[in-house]
Design a protein around this motif. Structure first.
Motif: not given
Length: 363
Positions: A147-156, A224-229
């Protein structure tokens, strides 16, 4: 077949590369700018459906990409253009998608798909070319995708190494831009205003930012989800009083640094026709958007933060969500939309000027 996680199935013909792909199913309402959409890193791990009925008319060229590659996980169109009609074109959109390995589908039901997503919300999906398996099996495979919720994607999607975009004309300022999924036009807009832009990886620390000796700090858009940043570096920037400007994902991180929360929108804002009101002036801007999350903040006047008072500076006139934040006692602000206008209207270009004014006042 295009298969949604709730079991809805759409049938069409392969467009672009053949195979299978998974991602969050979203739609984009832009009438133009499909090449900018495809290469926007904020679309990482999303399958994008275009609501404009005819896609590919102007082909593709070497000038419009916003990053080094196509980032969408999959592409859905109604009717692909059969000819390319532009003097700037270097090839067709379908060939471009094949070269980039992007699995797509052309189907007559893009309006039905869009209405379904508006009613049920964005959800996981998969595109499958032949040979096809039983629908029940495909639905189950879609439901196993992250799911997109909880996904940390910025580094990718971020740059692996720092690089510099030189100022155009005389240099006025040095800007440290943290790449969370930055579009190429963003440092270009800053460079046009005399900024030498040092683009840093998403993992940049406060010490990395300080090493640039910046007059201002910029946080970009991204997926991604900003809550992971991690907001540690930005909080130190705010504590130091360095002028700050954030857009899109950068706006959401700014909100979290101020102690606010973020939440997932039902189906998000994606397109170049979103009406946003500047609450200071009452002016309405038509703006470019690409976000599935938003900041939750008080709309009724200033509120307290660890860095002094703040306010919601902009709101979306379609659904009332927060589109901008501003500190009243320190030089920091952000917006949820894309003022670089690639592709999109130029109504919000003044925000780059405001950032330069903050840096000028602080120098």
């Amino acid at each position: 077949m295009l298969v949604l996680e709730d079991g809805r199935v759409f049938r069409g013909t392969p467009y672009g590369a053949e195979g299978e792909t998974f991602g969050e199913m979203v739609f984009n309402t832009g009438m133009t700018g499909y090449q900018e959409t495809l290469t926007d890193p904020s679309y990482h791990r999303q399958i994008v459906a275009m609501t404009a009925p005819h896609i590919g008319n102007t082909g593709v060229n070497d000038e419009d990409p916003e990053s080094r590659r196509v980032w969408v996980a999959g592409y859905v169109v109604r009717e692909p253009s059969r000819v390319v009609s532009s003097w700037r074109a270097t090839g067709s959109l379908e060939d471009y998608l094949k070269q980039q390995g992007v699995v797509g589908i052309a189907l007559p039901g893009t309006r039905a798909l869009t209405r379904h997503l508006r009613e049920r919300g964005a959800m996981r999906a998969g595109i499958f070319s032949s040979p096809l398996r039983p629908v029940e099996e495909l639905v189950e495979r879609v439901r196993q995708a992250p799911k997109m919720e909880g996904s940390a994607l910025a580094e990718e999607v971020s740059t692996a190494e720092p690089y510099v975009v030189k100022a155009i004309g005389g240099k006025r300022f040095t800007v440290a831009a943290v790449d969370l999924g930055i579009k190429g036009m963003t440092p270009q807009r800053l460079a046009e205003r005399g900024c030498e832009v040092h683009v840093l990886p998403a993992t940049a620390t406060f010490e990395d930012i300080l090493a640039v000796e910046p007059d201002g700090v910029f946080f970009s858009n991204g997926p991604g989800d900003p809550a992971t940043a991690d907001v540690t570096a930005l909080r130190k920037v705010l504590e130091a009083g360095i002028p700050f400007f954030g857009i899109c994902f950068g706006n959401q991180i700014f909100g979290r640094a101020l102690g606010l929360s973020t939440y997932k929108l039902r189906y998000g804002h994606r397109g170049v026709n979103q009406p946003v009101q500047d609450r200071r002036t009452g002016k309405v801007e038509i703006s470019a958007h690409n976000h599935g999350f938003a900041v939750r903040a008080p709309l009724d006047g200033p509120f307290d933060t660890p860095y002094g008072r703040a306010e919601v500076s902009h709101v979306n006139l379609n659904d009332g969500c927060v589109e901008g934040l501003r500190l009243l006692d320190r030089p920091a602000f952000s917006v949820q939309y894309h003022p670089e206008a690639a592709a999109g209207p130029h109504d919000a270009a003044y925000l780059f000027d405001e950032f330069c004014e903050l840096m000028e006042a602080a120098s």
